[in-house]
Scaffold this motif. Structure first.
Motif, PDB file in Angstrom:
ATOM      1  N   LEU A  41     -56.053  -3.836   9.354  1.00  0.00           N
ATOM      2  CA  LEU A  41     -56.335  -3.321   8.050  1.00  0.00           C
ATOM      3  C   LEU A  41     -55.433  -2.046   7.982  1.00  0.00           C
ATOM      4  O   LEU A  41     -54.964  -1.769   6.859  1.00  0.00           O
ATOM      5  CB  LEU A  41     -57.608  -3.003   7.721  1.00  0.00           C
ATOM      6  CG  LEU A  41     -58.115  -2.508   6.265  1.00  0.00           C
ATOM      7  CD1 LEU A  41     -57.598  -3.731   5.431  1.00  0.00           C
ATOM      8  CD2 LEU A  41     -59.639  -2.466   6.441  1.00  0.00           C
ATOM      9  N   PHE A  42     -55.533  -1.057   8.720  1.00  0.00           N
ATOM     10  CA  PHE A  42     -54.936   0.182   8.733  1.00  0.00           C
ATOM     11  C   PHE A  42     -53.456   0.127   8.676  1.00  0.00           C
ATOM     12  O   PHE A  42     -52.722   0.831   7.887  1.00  0.00           O
ATOM     13  CB  PHE A  42     -55.263   0.968   9.821  1.00  0.00           C
ATOM     14  CG  PHE A  42     -54.649   2.496   9.887  1.00  0.00           C
ATOM     15  CD1 PHE A  42     -54.883   3.453   9.081  1.00  0.00           C
ATOM     16  CD2 PHE A  42     -53.475   2.553  10.558  1.00  0.00           C
ATOM     17  CE1 PHE A  42     -54.462   4.796   9.165  1.00  0.00           C
ATOM     18  CE2 PHE A  42     -52.938   3.717  11.038  1.00  0.00           C
ATOM     19  CZ  PHE A  42     -53.480   4.996   9.918  1.00  0.00           C
ATOM     20  N   GLY A  43     -53.029  -0.889   9.338  1.00  0.00           N
ATOM     21  CA  GLY A  43     -51.482  -1.171   9.484  1.00  0.00           C
ATOM     22  C   GLY A  43     -50.986  -1.512   8.106  1.00  0.00           C
ATOM     23  O   GLY A  43     -50.029  -1.130   7.727  1.00  0.00           O
ATOM     24  N   SER A  76     -48.923   1.202   6.008  1.00  0.00           N
ATOM     25  CA  SER A  76     -47.337   0.938   5.902  1.00  0.00           C
ATOM     26  C   SER A  76     -47.151   1.138   4.327  1.00  0.00           C
ATOM     27  O   SER A  76     -45.955   1.509   4.141  1.00  0.00           O
ATOM     28  CB  SER A  76     -47.088  -0.343   6.408  1.00  0.00           C
ATOM     29  OG  SER A  76     -47.622  -1.402   5.834  1.00  0.00           O
ATOM     30  N   GLY A  77     -47.863   0.529   3.699  1.00  0.00           N
ATOM     31  CA  GLY A  77     -47.739   0.420   2.193  1.00  0.00           C
ATOM     32  C   GLY A  77     -47.541   1.926   1.608  1.00  0.00           C
ATOM     33  O   GLY A  77     -46.765   2.231   0.634  1.00  0.00           O
ATOM     34  N   VAL A  78     -48.540   2.803   1.895  1.00  0.00           N
ATOM     35  CA  VAL A  78     -48.494   4.131   1.453  1.00  0.00           C
ATOM     36  C   VAL A  78     -47.164   4.627   2.028  1.00  0.00           C
ATOM     37  O   VAL A  78     -46.732   5.685   1.021  1.00  0.00           O
ATOM     38  CB  VAL A  78     -49.932   4.856   1.843  1.00  0.00           C
ATOM     39  CG1 VAL A  78     -49.814   6.278   1.559  1.00  0.00           C
ATOM     40  CG2 VAL A  78     -51.204   4.308   1.151  1.00  0.00           C
ATOM     41  N   GLY A 129     -47.426  -5.795  14.204  1.00  0.00           N
ATOM     42  CA  GLY A 129     -47.132  -6.631  13.177  1.00  0.00           C
ATOM     43  C   GLY A 129     -47.378  -6.393  11.778  1.00  0.00           C
ATOM     44  O   GLY A 129     -46.936  -6.697  10.741  1.00  0.00           O
ATOM     45  N   SER A 130     -48.521  -5.850  11.752  1.00  0.00           N
ATOM     46  CA  SER A 130     -49.202  -5.513  10.183  1.00  0.00           C
ATOM     47  C   SER A 130     -48.292  -4.547   9.472  1.00  0.00           C
ATOM     48  O   SER A 130     -48.317  -4.522   8.284  1.00  0.00           O
ATOM     49  CB  SER A 130     -50.651  -5.246  10.300  1.00  0.00           C
ATOM     50  OG  SER A 130     -50.786  -4.066  10.947  1.00  0.00           O
ATOM     51  N   THR A 131     -47.837  -3.398  10.293  1.00  0.00           N
ATOM     52  CA  THR A 131     -46.973  -2.628   9.659  1.00  0.00           C
ATOM     53  C   THR A 131     -45.703  -2.960   9.081  1.00  0.00           C
ATOM     54  O   THR A 131     -45.156  -2.352   8.219  1.00  0.00           O
ATOM     55  CB  THR A 131     -46.943  -1.305  10.759  1.00  0.00           C
ATOM     56  OG1 THR A 131     -46.058  -1.957  11.849  1.00  0.00           O
ATOM     57  CG2 THR A 131     -47.924  -0.868  11.288  1.00  0.00           C
ATOM     58  N   ASN A 132     -45.480  -4.288   9.157  1.00  0.00           N
ATOM     59  CA  ASN A 132     -44.170  -4.688   8.800  1.00  0.00           C
ATOM     60  C   ASN A 132     -44.209  -5.653   7.717  1.00  0.00           C
ATOM     61  O   ASN A 132     -43.405  -5.897   7.179  1.00  0.00           O
ATOM     62  CB  ASN A 132     -43.241  -5.494  10.077  1.00  0.00           C
ATOM     63  CG  ASN A 132     -42.072  -5.890   9.628  1.00  0.00           C
ATOM     64  OD1 ASN A 132     -41.109  -5.480   9.201  1.00  0.00           O
ATOM     65  ND2 ASN A 132     -41.836  -7.280   9.958  1.00  0.00           N
ATOM     66  N   ARG A 133     -45.538  -5.989   7.428  1.00  0.00           N
ATOM     67  CA  ARG A 133     -45.777  -7.202   6.343  1.00  0.00           C
ATOM     68  C   ARG A 133     -45.331  -6.483   5.132  1.00  0.00           C
ATOM     69  O   ARG A 133     -44.775  -7.256   4.173  1.00  0.00           O
ATOM     70  CB  ARG A 133     -47.562  -7.178   6.447  1.00  0.00           C
ATOM     71  CG  ARG A 133     -47.743  -8.238   5.359  1.00  0.00           C
ATOM     72  CD  ARG A 133     -47.298  -9.716   5.736  1.00  0.00           C
ATOM     73  NE  ARG A 133     -47.933 -10.707   4.906  1.00  0.00           N
ATOM     74  CZ  ARG A 133     -49.022 -11.233   4.757  1.00  0.00           C
ATOM     75  NH1 ARG A 133     -49.462 -11.076   5.847  1.00  0.00           N
ATOM     76  NH2 ARG A 133     -49.518 -12.032   3.909  1.00  0.00           N
ATOM     77  N   THR A 134     -45.761  -5.254   4.587  1.00  0.00           N
ATOM     78  CA  THR A 134     -45.505  -4.962   3.210  1.00  0.00           C
ATOM     79  C   THR A 134     -43.869  -4.864   3.063  1.00  0.00           C
ATOM     80  O   THR A 134     -43.406  -5.159   1.955  1.00  0.00           O
ATOM     81  CB  THR A 134     -46.047  -3.374   2.973  1.00  0.00           C
ATOM     82  OG1 THR A 134     -47.586  -3.688   3.179  1.00  0.00           O
ATOM     83  CG2 THR A 134     -45.697  -3.037   1.556  1.00  0.00           C
ATOM     84  N   GLY A 135     -43.268  -4.094   4.081  1.00  0.00           N
ATOM     85  CA  GLY A 135     -41.848  -4.197   3.962  1.00  0.00           C
ATOM     86  C   GLY A 135     -41.019  -5.314   3.644  1.00  0.00           C
ATOM     87  O   GLY A 135     -40.177  -5.549   3.063  1.00  0.00           O
ATOM     88  N   SER A 136     -41.476  -6.243   4.738  1.00  0.00           N
ATOM     89  CA  SER A 136     -40.705  -7.750   4.568  1.00  0.00           C
ATOM     90  C   SER A 136     -41.001  -8.247   3.329  1.00  0.00           C
ATOM     91  O   SER A 136     -40.098  -8.984   2.650  1.00  0.00           O
ATOM     92  CB  SER A 136     -41.371  -8.300   5.820  1.00  0.00           C
ATOM     93  OG  SER A 136     -41.005  -7.724   7.018  1.00  0.00           O
TER      94      SER A 136
END
Length: 699
Positions: free
Chosen positions: A415-417, A421-423, A575-582
């Motif tokens: 959830l934090f990732g 990452s979006g912010v 992996g979650s930190t890459n979701r928004t950028g992808s």
């Protein structure tokens, strides 16, 4: 002059006619508008303020949360479903393929036509179909149900509550006369005829997956584009991150629901005294589908209330402009009366669909992105589909605990990732090449984590066996060859020294049983004498039983499961930190008018090349590590009863590492092709120059 513009031209053709238009426009302003919430003509005024992006985001995330619950709940019960209806893991992959076959058949159609129609209602209808799929999933329990012999074997454990009643356990001992006779040949044939109907549960589960797949297609292809079209491009990273972050709770809740359901026995009202770790335990796999059906129906109704498009209520237009808008709507309504259709709502033709598909297939960045994602998904879907099974086999966790741990691993960090990452992307606004470069770094880290997970193991007491001429694992050895044991009934016991496990008391050569302090103790076990090198007279054993054994597998102390869960949590966070950028790169790689179709095409391609083959491939890999199969009376294998855990560990993680490594190589090509992509619109700012010096979450 009244009624004229600055240029001297009359704004209204005639005073009387203009007054009529104005009066009609005022009546139009009091009537329900296309941008209001509601269904058909039921659009109460008090719901108008709810037609905003924040409300839609909450409802959309609620739909995603329940969708995530549905998927992970099904994953959490797979092992129990295999045991209940006696089919191998490769068949499980075929059942799961029903969901993705539906997306292949309907993804392009729904994304193209639904993307130009009323998208919230398409999504709502999809949620309702998903609810119907949940109800179809429970039909095998009531149409077919568990094997009565399995239920009887589980209920036999209740005899342990009565110290003088061991009759139920004596049937599983060695050298019983009824086990050495060959009379039941006719009965076996009758059983063979009866079990032919076992195909019915597989067909029903496949059908439920297919129906649910049609419903899920609308959510994944239309829901996010509806949100993206309603926000400024600079706000998209934050909105994507919030939606992904809130939806991440769905998989966790799905696993928790699975854990709760599997902790109950499959037949309501029956309470076996055996442990949930006992292989004879069958959890109530069907229970959670009723909960999911109710939740899906509720979010379906909420989603259908949203208007076709979300309007920006920044400020009201000038009165004269508002009058012009009203008159344009009046003229549009008059055209509709004459033609029967609105020009903006005409269904697009086949040529338009063909041209759009050609544009997408000629987009090199989009194509490489899709191939990259296909390999990544093959690894993820395959691993996490069979992760609860792996935890049960390798770390000796019960089905309910495996589901619980699968859900809790890395939820908060994920959830934090997502949100973090979006912010960061919103504030820093990195160029596309840096976003895709970070994706390559994430792929490398996840591949390294898989190597680390493959190295983690727990020591376990060996299962007593013999080796055949061709090196085949055999339960039958010299010490139990005359016992007439049934290899389809796993009821493990542990030797008195805790160093060797046996498939059942019969395969341990045990000839007596007694209940001591509520636990079953098996004595005079010829194979335990063979293992320990003692004679029955020399080995006093526990509770004065020579060469004795107790129920359950031998459990050796091991703390490596905690290490396994920590590394798994790290991998999920990265992996979650890459979701928004992808997601942002994917949307900016295509024209705005092609976004819905691009998602639909991606859904179809990923279903064909990733979602369908991944469970089937990994199911076949898992089946290769099986040592003891349940044999069907008509021939063929049922479900696997015992795995070679070391081989399972190596095979499963290697099958993940290979597609992860290919995905890492493709990330290099994505970096090159994305160097000129603008992620934040034509007025893309340099890092640190966000407008207003901060971040606004649009309402």
């Amino acid at each position: 002059m009244a009624g004229t513009t600055a240029g001297g031209k009359s704004r209204l053709p005639a005073l009387g006619q203009g007054a009529g238009y104005r009066a009609a426009a005022q009546r139009e302003g009091q009537a329900p508008q296309d941008g209001d919430c509601g269904l058909f003509c039921l659009r109460p005024r008090w719901m108008r303020p709810l037609a905003n992006r924040l409300t839609y985001l909450l409802v959309y995330c609620s739909c995603g949360l329940v969708q995530g619950m549905w998927y992970t709940y099904f994953v959490s019960i797979l092992t129990t479903v295999e045991k209940t209806f006696k089919f191998p893991s490769s068949t499980t992959g075929i059942v799961l393929a029903g969901n993705d076959l539906a997306q292949i058949f309907f993804a392009v159609f729904i994304s193209y036509y639904g993307g130009r129609g009323h998208r919230p209602r398409w999504v709502g209808a999809g949620m309702l179909l998903n609810a119907i799929g949940c109800l179809l999933s429970v039909l095998p329990q009531f149409v077919w149900g568990p094997d009565p012999a399995d239920v009887a074997a589980a209920m036999a454990g209740a005899a342990s509550t009565n110290a003088s009643d061991t009759k139920e356990f004596e049937s599983g001992l060695c050298h019983l006369p009824e086990l050495s006779t060959a009379a039941p040949a006719t009965g076996a044939l009758q059983q063979c005829d009866a079990t032919d109907v076992s195909l019915v549960p597989v067909v029903l589960l496949f059908l439920s997956q297919f129906v649910s797949g049609v419903g899920a297609t609308a959510y994944y292809t239309l829901g996010l584009t509806y949100l993206d079209d309603s926000v400024d491009k600079k706000q998209s990273p934050v909105m994507f991150a919030i939606s992904a972050g809130l939806r991440v709770m769905g998989p966790m809740l799905g696993f928790l629901l699975g854990s709760f359901s599997l902790s109950r026995f499959v037949i309501p009202g029956l309470h076996p005294a055996i442990s949930q770790k006992d292989p004879r335990w069958i959890g109530a796999w069907w229970l959670g589908f009723f909960v999911l059906a109710g939740l899906l129906t509720a979010v379906s109704g909420l989603m259908c209330l949203f208007p076709k498009t979300l309007t920006v209520h920044a400020k009201d237009p000038e009165p004269e402009v508002k009058d012009d808008i009203m008159m344009d709507k009046m003229m549009g309504s008059m055209d509709e009366m004459h033609t029967g259709t609105r020009p903006s709502e005409k269904l697009p033709d086949y040529e338009g669909l063909k041209a759009a598909l050609v544009r997408l297939f000629r987009n090199p960045l989009l194509m490489v992105l899709l191939v990259n994602v296909v390999f990544a998904i093959i690894g993820f879907i395959g691993y996490f589909t069979f992760m609860p099974k792996y935890q049960q086999a390798a770390f000796k966790q019960s089905a309910s605990k495996a589901s619980l741990f699968s859900g809790l691993s890395g939820v908060l960090v994920t959830l934090f990732g997502y949100i973090g990452s979006g912010v960061v992307i919103k504030l820093v606004q990195p160029r596309a090449v840096f976003v895709t470069g970070y994706s390559a770094l994430v792929s490398g880290i996840q591949t390294a984590c898989m190597f680390a997970l493959m190295a983690i193991r727990c020591d376990e007491a060996p299962m007593h066996s013999a080796t055949g001429l061709d090196g085949q694992f055999m339960l039958t050895a010299g010490c139990n060859a005359d016992c007439g044991c049934d290899s389809n009934m796993m009821s493990p016991v542990c030797s008195q020294d805790g160093m060797a496990s046996f498939f059942s008391p019969c395969f341990a050569g045990c000839q007596s049983v007694s209940s001591v302090n509520g636990s079953m103790v098996y004595g005079n076990c010829s194979c335990i004498v063979d293992v320990e090198g003692n004679s029955p007279q020399e080995g006093g054993g526990i509770m004065a039983f020579a060469a004795s054994a107790t129920s359950g597998l031998c459990e050796l102390p091991c703390s490596n499961f905690v290490v396994y869960m920590v590394i798994l949590g790290v991998m999920k966070f990265v992996g979650s930190t890459n979701r928004t950028g992808s997601m942002l790169v994917f949307f900016r790689a295509v024209d705005d008018k092609d976004k819905s179709l691009a998602i639909g095409m991606a859904t179809a391609l990923m279903s064909v090349f990733a979602f369908i083959p991944a469970p089937i491939i990994f199911g076949a890999v898992v089946d290769q590590t099986c040592l003891v199969w349940e044999e069907k009376p008509c021939g063929g294998h049922g479900n696997c009863l015992f795995y070679d855990t070391d081989k399972l560990r190596v095979y499963l993680h290697t099958a993940v590492i290979i597609p992860f490594a290919i995905s890492f190589v493709l990330d290099m090509a994505v970096i090159y092709l994305s160097r000129n992509i603008k992620l934040y619109g034509d007025d893309e700012k340099k890092p640190g120059s966000a407008p207003n010096g901060g971040m606004d979450i649009p309402m």
